[in-house]
Design an enzyme around this catalytic site. Structure first.
Site, PDB file in Angstrom:
ATOM      1  N   SER A 137       0.873  -1.169   0.000  1.00  0.00           N
ATOM      2  CA  SER A 137       0.000   0.000   0.000  1.00  0.00           C
ATOM      3  C   SER A 137       0.910   1.220   0.000  1.00  0.00           C
ATOM      4  O   SER A 137       2.143   1.099   0.064  1.00  0.00           O
ATOM      5  CB  SER A 137      -0.908   0.014   1.233  1.00  0.00           C
ATOM      6  OG  SER A 137      -0.166   0.342   2.393  1.00  0.00           O
ATOM      7  N   GLY A 175       1.419   3.116   2.288  1.00  0.00           N
ATOM      8  CA  GLY A 175       2.094   3.253   3.571  1.00  0.00           C
ATOM      9  C   GLY A 175       3.246   2.299   3.779  1.00  0.00           C
ATOM     10  O   GLY A 175       4.014   2.454   4.732  1.00  0.00           O
ATOM     11  N   GLY A 210       4.704  -2.093   3.067  1.00  0.00           N
ATOM     12  CA  GLY A 210       4.458  -3.432   2.559  1.00  0.00           C
ATOM     13  C   GLY A 210       4.273  -4.429   3.684  1.00  0.00           C
ATOM     14  O   GLY A 210       4.554  -4.145   4.860  1.00  0.00           O
ATOM     15  N   LYS A 244       5.854  -6.317   8.782  1.00  0.00           N
ATOM     16  CA  LYS A 244       5.102  -5.174   8.275  1.00  0.00           C
ATOM     17  C   LYS A 244       6.019  -3.953   8.217  1.00  0.00           C
ATOM     18  O   LYS A 244       6.751  -3.667   9.169  1.00  0.00           O
ATOM     19  CB  LYS A 244       3.893  -4.869   9.163  1.00  0.00           C
ATOM     20  CG  LYS A 244       2.868  -5.991   9.205  1.00  0.00           C
ATOM     21  CD  LYS A 244       1.589  -5.554   9.902  1.00  0.00           C
ATOM     22  CE  LYS A 244       0.823  -4.514   9.114  1.00  0.00           C
ATOM     23  NZ  LYS A 244      -0.506  -4.228   9.719  1.00  0.00           N
ATOM     24  N   ASP A 290     -11.079  -1.249  13.264  1.00  0.00           N
ATOM     25  CA  ASP A 290     -11.210  -1.583  11.834  1.00  0.00           C
ATOM     26  C   ASP A 290     -11.547  -3.061  11.686  1.00  0.00           C
ATOM     27  O   ASP A 290     -10.914  -3.792  10.915  1.00  0.00           O
ATOM     28  CB  ASP A 290      -9.921  -1.239  11.095  1.00  0.00           C
ATOM     29  CG  ASP A 290     -10.091  -1.290   9.576  1.00  0.00           C
ATOM     30  OD1 ASP A 290     -11.238  -1.167   9.102  1.00  0.00           O
ATOM     31  OD2 ASP A 290      -9.081  -1.442   8.866  1.00  0.00           O
TER      32      ASP A 290
END
Length: 870
Positions: free
Chosen positions: A235, A237, A239, A255, A367
């Site tokens: 993304s 932001g 990987g 991450k 989320d």
């Protein structure tokens, strides 16, 4: 999720629109209105403001300089660079507002464009070296998101890449129109703008960049104890990687977070969110559903979180595979639904228990949705991606939320998770929670659909209502919740429903706008002429309204007529070009004007056209055949024959490797086959029938319907869709078999028919949803009891997607984020298809009218679930 759609969801409208809709001039940087020096010119390119010095001759391509900035220093960096360029005569451009810069650097921004705030255009390599040296000193100490597509100059916010300075377009090997640069032989080749620094092979690196390249090549993660073995996700932001610990060989999930990139709605960057996830994992350590946190450290300029690697698949994927109503099973038994319900309730109990335990430890997930819940091979669950976690005591609002699982405005803290949990309960049985926020009736409708199909416990519906904060409306006398929004249409009640849908379409019209008349898909804004065309624009909507007997306001026809006369950069094709507009104008009672538009289409260059029905030669050829039949003009038939010869020459044999983006009716061989089949029916020339069979077989092979040793990964394409699934090829195959009933192809047609019968569909639209499935099912109708049941099930199934809006009835477009009125993705396609099914009128262009659908007895069950009736 196609991220383009997120950028076309501005606040304040229920429709897809341009990203800057609703933006005001006071959001622009002050530099937008500041006058440039005498002799300089200023121009606008959508998001960019371009400043050009006097008597400037811009090279067509070369080394360009990008300047990165974040929200805190953007105006300061802009003023420094702007002053330098004015003083030194350097052409430049900049992003015009902080809002647009935030979107570019956001979590869902394009990774290849992230960080690009300004662009400078040196005249040559020597000029490049001077600007980098001088401007680098002025910007020393400034920061910004790393620009992945570029080479970084030293440690500041300056980056360099080789590319085009002026827009020159050409075709990629896939046929897609892309930006190009010129190679040493004078050929246009794609100007690759991916998330990595890769200059063209023939370009010589300037001396001034040698040190930067050396620094890049040595900038590895020293003393970093993990080695990535597989990239799982990227993304803006950062990987996510499957990785190995170099010391003990254990497998971990790694991450990555990029500073100042991946911004959420509050401006929080990916590094801050990764730190939150590390806090959440350590706070929740020991809970069975929470992976163990192993490490949190900085590597080079990015931050990395290592955690326990969890084997398993997402709950969304497991649902799609296991749920007998969702996974495409043609026959669903009570035993199937009972077994699935037991499994689903066990998973939901684990999710509920984990959410309660998180809240007891003071953590809010923030989320929760099925893609953030993994199901391990042993059936236990694991929660992942806790980067939006917060302290329950803070009672914070939701910053990021998946569509269909995000809490309404005003919800905060633990209530956000409870709302998402209610949506998860719905989604494991019917993954259509995107409709819930649009109307309160949709919650009760989904619950009724679920309890009709699955043996959920008696308190299930009440529990979901509590979690969603939903109070059901008093039941209407003699009406179930499923009938409040949509009553299964039949010959008697269809006129009323038809008028409600048509009224919604007409109510959405915006004749004051010049880019589009009716709201539709994002293709309206990303494709030249998209707001006018047949697939997503005014032409298709007005044609569908006329075809279904609705009154078409003269002012709307006039809008289309005026817009096509002044259209910039028109294309000749059918769905996004002049051919489709001519076809619509003919049906709208303007035959002379239609022929004028067709003449314009024929006069346009065709060198860049592919063979497709959607936007290429086959769509143009079918339009010529239509007008040849309408007018009797043999010259139009000759022109169609010439295009058929070209398509046949270009058509690849069945054994060639596929290089198309999408097989199917719109973009693949089935669209070519339709054109060639209609040519055969007009001329009785068997050359056309042979070519149609070749194109059709190629398409069936590419989708895995026929043996094909080079079939692409992921074949067969089993989705029952019109655009790129089995529905379109099935319709063409059905018509072909009337002339050449080859047993092998008859068997393929029957298999496609079976795949059209299951009742579930994620979307309602014509190209990629239920409407296209129903159109194909009606055309392939074999008169059987199973097909009659399936047709009635799909007619009823439109109610799953129907949205009551402003007293009318409409539908969500592709990606189900916004309403759409267009033909290809929205309400007009539904209107057209249901009307054709019930009346026997023609549905799609270039297909004859089917016989009215054989719906069977009036009380025929509308579902395929064994042992139930509606």
């Amino acid at each position: 999720m196609d991220l383009r759609y997120l950028h076309h969801c501005p606040v304040g409208t229920p429709y897809y629109d341009t990203p800057d809709t609703g933006a005001t001039a006071d959001q622009d940087f002050a530099a937008v209105l500041a006058p440039p020096p005498p002799g300089w010119s200023q121009g606008d390119l959508a998001e960019w403001v371009v400043l050009t010095p006097p008597d400037h001759e811009l090279p067509s391509q070369g080394w360009k300089i990008h300047v990165s900035a974040g929200p805190d220093n953007a105006e300061r960096v802009l003023e420094t660079v702007r002053s330098y360029c004015f003083a030194n005569g350097v052409m430049f451009k900049f992003i015009r507002s902080a809002t647009l810069l935030h979107r570019r650097n956001s979590k869902y921004g394009d990774r290849g464009s992230s960080g690009k705030f300004m662009a400078l255009y040196p005249l040559n390599d020597d000029h490049l070296a001077v600007i980098l040296a001088e401007l680098g000193e002025l910007l020393d100490g400034e920061s910004g998101p790393y620009i992945l597509s570029d080479l970084r100059w030293r440690s500041g916010p300056l980056y360099v890449r080789y590319g085009g300075f002026v827009a020159r377009m050409g075709r990629a090997p896939s046929g897609e129109l892309v930006h190009c640069v010129e190679d040493p032989d004078g050929r246009l080749v794609p100007d690759v703008r991916g998330p990595s620094f890769r200059p063209p092979s023939w370009v010589t690196l300037p001396d001034c960049l040698q040190q930067a390249v050396a620094a890049r090549n040595t900038g590895t993660l020293r003393d970093f104890p993990y080695r990535a073995t597989k990239a799982l996700h990227f993304s803006n932001g950062g990987g996510v990687y499957r990785a190995t610990h170099l010391h003990d060989g254990s497998e971990v999930l790694l991450k990555e977070a990029r500073p100042l990139a991946g911004l959420d709605e509050d401006g929080t960057d990916a590094v801050t969110r990764l730190a939150r996830e590390h806090w959440a994992l350590t706070t929740l350590a020991g809970l069975p559903a929470i992976p163990r946190a192993l490490d949190f450290r900085k590597g080079s300029e990015h931050w990395f979180l290592a955690r326990e690697y969890v084997e398993g698949a997402s709950l969304a994927k497991e649902t799609a595979l296991r749920n007998p109503v969702v996974n495409g099973s043609e026959t669903v038994t009570a035993q199937d639904t009972a077994a699935y319900t037991r499994w689903a309730l066990d998973v939901l109990d684990q999710v509920d228990e984990t959410v309660r335990a998180m809240h007891e430890r003071g953590v809010v997930f923030g989320d929760l949705h099925p893609n953030n819940i993994l199901v391990r091979p042993d059936g236990t669950v694991a929660f992942i991606d806790l980067e939006t976690a917060s302290e329950a005591a803070d009672d914070t609002a939701q910053a990021i939320g998946a569509p269909g699982f995000r809490a309404p405005a005003g919800w905060s803290g633990t209530a956000v998770d409870r709302y998402a949990l209610g949506c998860v309960r719905l989604s494991v049985f019917l993954p259509l929670t995107v409709v819930v926020p649009w109307a309160p009736e949709k919650t009760d409708q989904l619950l009724q659909l679920i309890t009709d199909r699955f043996p959920v416990p008696p308190g299930f519906a009440d529990q979901v209502r509590r979690e969603l904060g939903h109070t059901p409306a008093p039941p209407a006398a003699g009406r179930r919740p499923t009938d409040v929004v949509w009553t299964t249409p039949d010959a008697a009640n269809w006129p009323e429903t038809r008028d409600r849908i048509a009224a919604a379409v007409l109510a959405s019209a915006t004749p004051h706008r010049t880019d589009r008349l009716f709201p539709g898909d994002v293709e309206q804004f990303t494709t030249p002429g998209g707001g006018l065309g047949f697939a997503n624009g005014a032409a298709g909507v007005l044609w569908a309204l006329a075809r279904t007997g609705a009154t078409v306001p003269e002012e709307h026809i006039q809008w289309l007529s005026a817009a096509v006369r002044t259209a910039a950069d028109p294309r000749p094709g059918f769905h996004h070009g002049l051919a489709g507009i001519a076809y619509a104008l003919d049906r709208l009672g303007r035959p002379a004007e239609a022929l004028d538009v067709l003449d314009r289409a024929l006069a346009l260059p065709r060198e860049d056209l592919d063979d497709s029905l959607h936007s290429g030669l086959s769509g143009l050829g079918l339009t010529l055949l239509h007008f040849a039949d309408r007018t009797g003009d043999s010259a139009l038939l000759d022109a169609a024959a010439a295009i058929a010869a070209q398509v046949t020459r270009q058509s690849r044999p069945t054994t060639s490797a596929p290089d198309r983006q999408l097989p199917g009716l719109l973009h693949g061989g089935s669209g070519e086959a339709l054109f060639l089949l209609r040519m055969y029916e007009r001329t009785l020339d068997h050359t056309h029938l042979d070519a149609a069979e070749s194109a059709l077989r190629r398409d069936l092979a590419e989708t895995g319907r026929l043996p094909y040793e080079q079939a692409p990964e992921g074949a067969p394409w089993g989705r029952p869709h019109l655009g790129a699934g089995s529905a379109g090829p099935g319709m063409v195959l059905h018509d072909f078999l009337a002339h050449r009933p080859t047993p092998e192809l008859v068997a393929v047609r029957d298999t496609i028919l079976s795949g059209l019968r299951p009742e579930f569909a994620h979307q309602s639209g014509l190209f990629n949803g239920r409407a296209g499935t129903l159109a194909a099912l009606t055309r392939l109708d074999d008169g059987s009891r199973d097909t009659a049941r399936a047709i009635r099930a799909h007619l009823a199934g439109f109610g799953w997607h129907a949205i009551p809006y402003q007293g009318h009835l409409t539908f969500l477009g592709d990606q189900t984020l916004r309403l759409s009125a267009d033909l290809g993705t929205g309400a007009s396609g539904v209107l057209l298809t249901v009307n054709a099914t019930l009346t026997g009128r023609p549905c799609l262009p270039f297909f004859s009218a089917p016989r009215p659908a054989s719906l069977g007895p009036e009380r025929e069950p509308v579902r395929i679930l064994a042992g139930t009736a509606s």
